[in-house]
Design a protein around this motif. Sequence first.
Motif, PDB file in Angstrom:
ATOM      1  N   ARG A   5       2.719   2.204  -3.255  1.00  0.00           N
ATOM      2  CA  ARG A   5       1.973   2.630  -4.371  1.00  0.00           C
ATOM      3  C   ARG A   5       1.540   4.201  -4.588  1.00  0.00           C
ATOM      4  O   ARG A   5       1.240   4.716  -5.163  1.00  0.00           O
ATOM      5  CB  ARG A   5       0.466   1.819  -4.535  1.00  0.00           C
ATOM      6  N   ARG A   6       1.745   4.645  -2.977  1.00  0.00           N
ATOM      7  CA  ARG A   6       1.344   6.013  -2.856  1.00  0.00           C
ATOM      8  C   ARG A   6       2.644   6.970  -2.795  1.00  0.00           C
ATOM      9  O   ARG A   6       2.441   8.104  -3.042  1.00  0.00           O
ATOM     10  CB  ARG A   6       0.793   6.100  -1.410  1.00  0.00           C
ATOM     11  N   VAL A   7       3.701   6.306  -2.391  1.00  0.00           N
ATOM     12  CA  VAL A   7       4.915   7.312  -2.036  1.00  0.00           C
ATOM     13  C   VAL A   7       5.959   6.717  -3.368  1.00  0.00           C
ATOM     14  O   VAL A   7       6.216   5.641  -3.385  1.00  0.00           O
ATOM     15  CB  VAL A   7       5.267   7.136  -0.903  1.00  0.00           C
ATOM     16  N   ARG A   8       6.685   7.563  -3.817  1.00  0.00           N
ATOM     17  CA  ARG A   8       7.898   7.368  -4.658  1.00  0.00           C
ATOM     18  C   ARG A   8       9.016   7.196  -3.775  1.00  0.00           C
ATOM     19  O   ARG A   8       9.403   7.707  -2.868  1.00  0.00           O
ATOM     20  CB  ARG A   8       8.190   8.669  -5.483  1.00  0.00           C
ATOM     21  N   VAL A  68       0.910  -1.213  -0.017  1.00  0.00           N
ATOM     22  CA  VAL A  68       0.012   0.107  -0.010  1.00  0.00           C
ATOM     23  C   VAL A  68       0.719   1.334   0.159  1.00  0.00           C
ATOM     24  O   VAL A  68       0.740   2.064  -0.581  1.00  0.00           O
ATOM     25  CB  VAL A  68      -0.913  -0.177   1.074  1.00  0.00           C
ATOM     26  N   LEU A  69       1.893   1.421   1.067  1.00  0.00           N
ATOM     27  CA  LEU A  69       2.861   2.479   0.978  1.00  0.00           C
ATOM     28  C   LEU A  69       3.404   2.489  -0.543  1.00  0.00           C
ATOM     29  O   LEU A  69       3.535   3.695  -0.729  1.00  0.00           O
ATOM     30  CB  LEU A  69       3.879   2.131   2.057  1.00  0.00           C
ATOM     31  N   ARG A  84       6.452   2.781  -8.416  1.00  0.00           N
ATOM     32  CA  ARG A  84       7.096   3.978  -8.672  1.00  0.00           C
ATOM     33  C   ARG A  84       8.385   3.913  -8.168  1.00  0.00           C
ATOM     34  O   ARG A  84       8.401   4.527  -7.193  1.00  0.00           O
ATOM     35  CB  ARG A  84       6.462   5.239  -8.717  1.00  0.00           C
TER      36      ARG A  84
END
Lengths: 206, 206, 206
Positions: A84-87, A81-82, C205
């Motif tokens: 996917r949200r943070v680069r 989850v992390l 990413r």
Amino acid sequence: MQGIESILYGIGIAGVAAQAAAGVLDAGRKPFDLFGIVVVALAASLGGGSLRDVLLDRTVFWIADQSYLISAMMAGLATFVLVRRVRLPARLFLLPDAIGLALFTVSGTQAALAMGAPWLVASLMGVVTGVFGGIVRDVLCNEVPLVFNGELYATASWLGALLLLGLMAYGASPGWAALAGGTTTLLLRLCAIRFRWRLPVFRARA
Amino acid sequence: MQGIESILYGIGIAGVAAQAAAGVLDAGRKPFDLFGIVVVALAASLGGGSLRDVLLDRTVFWIADQSYLISAMMAGLATFVLVRRVRLPARLFLLPDAIGLALFTVSGTQAALAMGAPWLVASLMGVVTGVFGGIVRDVLCNEVPLVFNGELYATASWLGALLLLGLMAYGASPGWAALAGGTTTLLLRLCAIRFRWRLPVFRARA
Amino acid sequence: MQGIESILYGIGIAGVAAQAAAGVLDAGRKPFDLFGIVVVALAASLGGGSLRDVLLDRTVFWIADQSYLISAMMAGLATFVLVRRVRLPARLFLLPDAIGLALFTVSGTQAALAMGAPWLVASLMGVVTGVFGGIVRDVLCNEVPLVFNGELYATASWLGALLLLGLMAYGASPGWAALAGGTTTLLLRLCAIRFRWRLPVFRARA
């Protein structure tokens, strides 16, 4: 001693979570589906201890106690989850991987000692527990195992395991020996990453 | 018989040393560090017997008796030192590999027989013991396993194991049956290398 | 119940034959010799159950009962003969593979339940039994495992295993639960092949 056992138990749970996170960060660079990522996380975090238990003919630790399985799944999904949200930086997985390496080296060596294995076998079981999960992770991700190409990785594990065994042979308590051995493995690995310490790579004149 | 057991014990130690040397000669062609080479040597020499023991639910042989581990390490390190000083032909590792194949086929088949396995399982255990270490070695070196591409390799192992079992079924002593089976495997493999005997390679019309 | 056990026994034999046929059809696209094809067929059909039995510390099923080994060999050789005479579509191996996946998921889950494993472990054992043979087959054929790249494969296995466990928790008989779970896995997998259902593929990413 009940104290040392609950410390080792916590070490094992934390090591599983760290390696699962490292597995997700590594698998996340490949076009895998969610299931593939979960499998890589489970294989990375449970593979080394499973091989140790099968070789030592113990009950496999995550079958005897589901907490490890749940810890690996939760850590893997949280990382997923992390991520996917943070680069995140590409080599971020190296940090939880190093922590997992140190924790597994300690727990693997002491599990083998508890089965009465001689010291050379016990030190190798520490290395197997620490390293094998990462090898499986890299093979499943179709990469050359990180371990073999001059990285100071398994060597860091082995030196930590040998220090632990040496301290216990000189009468240190299991807790202090585990702390010293695990810290040595972790520091060696972190220095190797930071200062690009590498083993000399060897190629035969063929 | 105590005589036959000590012969089989010596065969096992020699087979481990031969396969460890073959592993170092194979790994030496890759840019591996010293630890990677030791791991490949240990995996190549102990992998087949470990899989056999885990499948048969025996105590893993190198955990029960550290001599195998020490033999593999000494042979691996000696080969490593040698290979850095002398220019060796590229395919030299094929010879100790063939000797290890023959020795492991014999010891694997007889270990399975001693556990009461039926003949088909016993012959396959001989093949597993002989072949699996080499497969692991090639997978770790990121090569297609030597075994599958038409080399007369596992087939040589299987024919030797079947001859051993056939001779024992007709009342031959374990020692003579082992000698005949092992020699057959070794000669078949050496002839296959020398005269380029190959199995027909098959590709489906897809 | 003797009825349910003989049904599960037949399911196991049929699953082994189906996966061995799938292994030959897959290996047949590579330039393997006859032995390589037999090895891939045996590894594909016996690999998942072997890993399950080793992890659960049961006697490995094909060592306890040679029928599985003979079934795998017969199915593999029959497929081999067939495939040399008839031109077969490239993706034909997907059908026996799907049947084997469903049968192994059911037998793996119930074997783990019979050992007293908790439900999360039991469902994963179903997945391991169903999926691991195919992973070994693909690794031996030097392909990226079919499982990881967005195929609805292991997920189909897991959903079937969870349905089986859920039905049994609500009091269904093992036979009906097995039928419902296995059919679910098979239908999900066949629909995934037919309608190109895929899991979303994820890439971090980085």
